[in-house]
Design an enzyme around this catalytic site. Sequence first.
Site, mmCIF file in Angstrom:
data_model
loop_
_atom_site.group_PDB
_atom_site.id
_atom_site.type_symbol
_atom_site.label_atom_id
_atom_site.label_comp_id
_atom_site.label_asym_id
_atom_site.label_seq_id
_atom_site.Cartn_x
_atom_site.Cartn_y
_atom_site.Cartn_z
ATOM 1 N N ASP A 91 -16.314 -3.963 -0.063
ATOM 2 C CA ASP A 91 -15.819 -3.493 1.239
ATOM 3 C C ASP A 91 -17.020 -3.236 2.142
ATOM 4 O O ASP A 91 -17.839 -2.353 1.850
ATOM 5 C CB ASP A 91 -15.006 -2.211 1.069
ATOM 6 N N GLU A 117 0.861 -1.180 0.000
ATOM 7 C CA GLU A 117 0.000 0.000 0.000
ATOM 8 C C GLU A 117 0.894 1.225 0.000
ATOM 9 O O GLU A 117 1.799 1.333 0.839
ATOM 10 C CB GLU A 117 -0.919 -0.028 1.222
#
Length: 247
Positions: free
Chosen positions: A128, A8
Amino acid sequence: MRIYPTMELQNGRCVTLDKGRLDEAMIWHVNPVDTARSWAADGAEWMHLTDFDAIEGRDTNSELVEEIIRTAELPVQLAGGMRTREQVEHWIDKGAGRIVIGTLAAWDPNLVKELAKLYPDQIVLAVDVWQGHVMTEGWRSQSAFTPDTFIEAFEGTPFAAILATDIDSDMEDIEAQLGLISGLAEKSRTPVIASGVVRTTDDISRLAYIHNIAGALVSRALFRKTIDLSDALEVARTAHEPVAEFQ
């Protein structure tokens, strides 16, 4: 089951977040390009890359992302800020192996269905989940979709996978996270990749026996060195091998 070592990026640095809080990033002082290459050397078949700056509408990391795609020596599953057709096609043209789409799928389902048909096995649907609903815009906005209805809306769409994340569960509540993700995997005809549930190799073993779980992202545990990537890959590879009966 496939392990996706996960990177990330924020402001050119490797970070991890707690429940998506971009202002509370934990910074890892490693070289992103060298790290990606090391994962390939360890035997990873894919890596996952999320660009947090792109989620906020900034292209700060674009050159770095291009370099990782070009030099990592393994295909990259790229996520972050894929809000338009042009962005999706740009990164496919740049060589990304797969593109992860979440927000755009909630905004314009028909466009995402079209993209999945144009690029079979290259589009991944992000699901999500927070408090029973699918979140968009970097986990900041709650959509009207429940995870079940969101997946049903794309029935028959040739996605490469569905990437499922349970944001709602406490980071230590592995049972709750596995419950939600395994439930989605059971109802989906598309293979599911689990996100946010691997802290130890034991978690990989458990995931491997859940129906329709095709892979798992592993991020923080790699950077903390609580999991060795070679060990994780071996556990995933051998989880379903038959065991000879004791004679």
